[in-house]
Design an enzyme around this catalytic site. Structure first.
Site, short mmCIF file in Angstrom:
data_model
loop_
_atom_site.label_atom_id
_atom_site.label_comp_id
_atom_site.label_asym_id
_atom_site.label_seq_id
_atom_site.Cartn_x
_atom_site.Cartn_y
_atom_site.Cartn_z
CB CYS A 10 -4.32 30.88 1.80
SG CYS A 10 -5.83 30.18 2.49
CG HIS B 226 -5.36 32.83 7.20
ND1 HIS B 226 -4.82 33.50 6.12
CD2 HIS B 226 -5.56 31.54 6.77
CE1 HIS B 226 -4.71 32.68 5.09
NE2 HIS B 226 -5.15 31.48 5.46
CB CYS C 17 -0.40 25.50 2.77
SG CYS C 17 -1.35 26.08 4.21
#
Length: 389
Positions: free
Chosen positions: A91, A345, A375
């Site tokens: 990510c 996202h 994260c």
């Protein structure tokens, strides 16, 4: 010593990462090409001067295979002489691209570089790069973690249990994200960062009407009888409402030195001050933002009180709330224009999406220092400090 500054930052609107999403018809190469094209148009930079384009993409398979970043810059009309590479830190892929780009400028390896990212989760769903029946971890990891690693949703549940974060807290945080993003849109605060694409002008997942009562009616997104037996402490409070959606989108930032910016007549938006990356427990894989924040503040010789704005990726409400408990940060300073729960996202694009939103928020609010952290799967996190100019 050379510095690194961001002189332009743009993103697409974020579409739902589903077949009926507003951007599902757009090839991921074209999503990224649109941001690269807009980046040079808005900055006025001759793309022939760009030394490298570093892009983040997580599921590098199918339409996102073969070094997507290279083909995006070619589609955008950049000269063939401009190189590109695609990186994967899950990510945080495009935040890592920012780190690499800025570090290249500071070292003197680059004068002008783009950091960017893209993910089309409608066309290349999460885990598309792991064929059925294949093990991406290998026997050594299985031996080290004999009970088996867990998916991110289970990690989010374990975090909620460990930090005693109630369902009501997670839902309230999610509602706040939607309300802040909706307000930012209404006030025109996203206008400078968003590059409308094929009639799509706004983030598709922002819900101004979101309420705690509505979210309270959603069922657990990750309940599994086997994990329930293995982890009896889990209360199964993570839902689609207090976690980020899946999305399509792209984002890009243009990075150079103050000296080169002055020579080219470019206006810096923020200085890239300090960087950190860290590993953490892969079982609680999403908690790396806690040590990463401590590490980057130490490297920057700053304290939490010095930071005016934070961007902490909202993969799950529990992640940000656990980070807040450990750091003591003021939530009023966190994701001031809403976060991933509302905006979206799109994995590989999220790092530079956060950076894009952050630098424009810094200018709008007159922030001196800002901190961004994310994260990442596998127990990783990136963090960086930006300074207003």
């Amino acid at each position: 010593m050379r510095d690194a500054v961001i002189v332009e930052a743009v993103r697409t609107p974020m579409g739902k990462g589903k077949p009926n999403g507003a951007l599902a018809h757009v090839h991921p190469v074209e999503l990224l090409a649109h941001t690269l094209r807009t980046l040079v148009e808005r900055s006025g930079v001759d793309p022939a001067l760009i030394d490298d384009v570093i892009g983040g993409t997580v599921d590098q398979v199918g339409e996102q295979a073969m070094n997507t970043t290279r083909y995006a810059l070619l589609s955008a009309g950049f000269p063939e002489t401009v190189p590109a590479t695609t990186v994967d830190r899950q990510c945080g892929s495009s935040q890592q691209a920012v780190h690499f780009a800025a570090q290249g400028v500071i070292s003197g390896a680059y004068d002008l570089v783009v950091a960017c990212g893209v993910e089309s989760m409608s066309r290349v769903p999460m885990w598309s790069n792991v064929p059925p029946g294949k093990d991406p971890f290998g026997p050594g990891v299985a031996e080290r973690y004999p009970e088996g690693l867990v998916p991110q949703g289970i990690s989010a549940e374990l975090i909620a249990a460990k930090w005693s974060i109630a369902r009501e807290q997670m839902d309230a945080f999610a509602v706040s994200s939607h309300l802040k993003a909706a307000e930012a849109w209404e006030k025109g605060l996203f206008d400078a960062e968003v590059a409308p694409l094929e009639g799509v002008v706004r983030d598709e997942c922002v819900r101004p009407s979101s309420t705690a009562e509505t979210l309270a009616g959603l069922r657990s997104a990750y309940y599994d009888p086997a994990f329930a037996e293995r982890f009896p402490q889990i209360e199964w409070n993570v839902t689609a409402g207090n976690a980020s959606p899946v999305n399509d989108g792209a984002s890009a930032v243009l990075i150079t030195s103050s000296e080169t910016a002055a020579r080219l007549g470019l206006r810096p938006l923020a200085r890239l001050h300090s960087f950190a990356v860290t590993g953490s427990d892969p079982m609680l894989m999403l908690t790396g933002v806690i040590p990463a924040t401590e590490k980057v503040l130490r490297r920057a010789s700053l304290t939490l009180d010095d930071i005016d704005l934070f961007e902490v990726n909202e993969a799950f409400s529990s992640v940000v709330l656990a980070w807040q408990q450990e750091t003591g940060a003021d939530l009023d300073k966190v994701n001031a224009h809403g976060g991933a729960i509302a905006i979206g996202h799109p994995l590989g694009a999220s790092g530079t999406r956060l950076t894009t939103t952050l630098v424009h928020a810094m200018r709008e609010r007159g922030a001196r220092y800002a901190l961004q952290t994310m994260c990442e799967a596998g127990g990783l996190a990136n963090a960086m400090v930006l300074e207003g100019v």
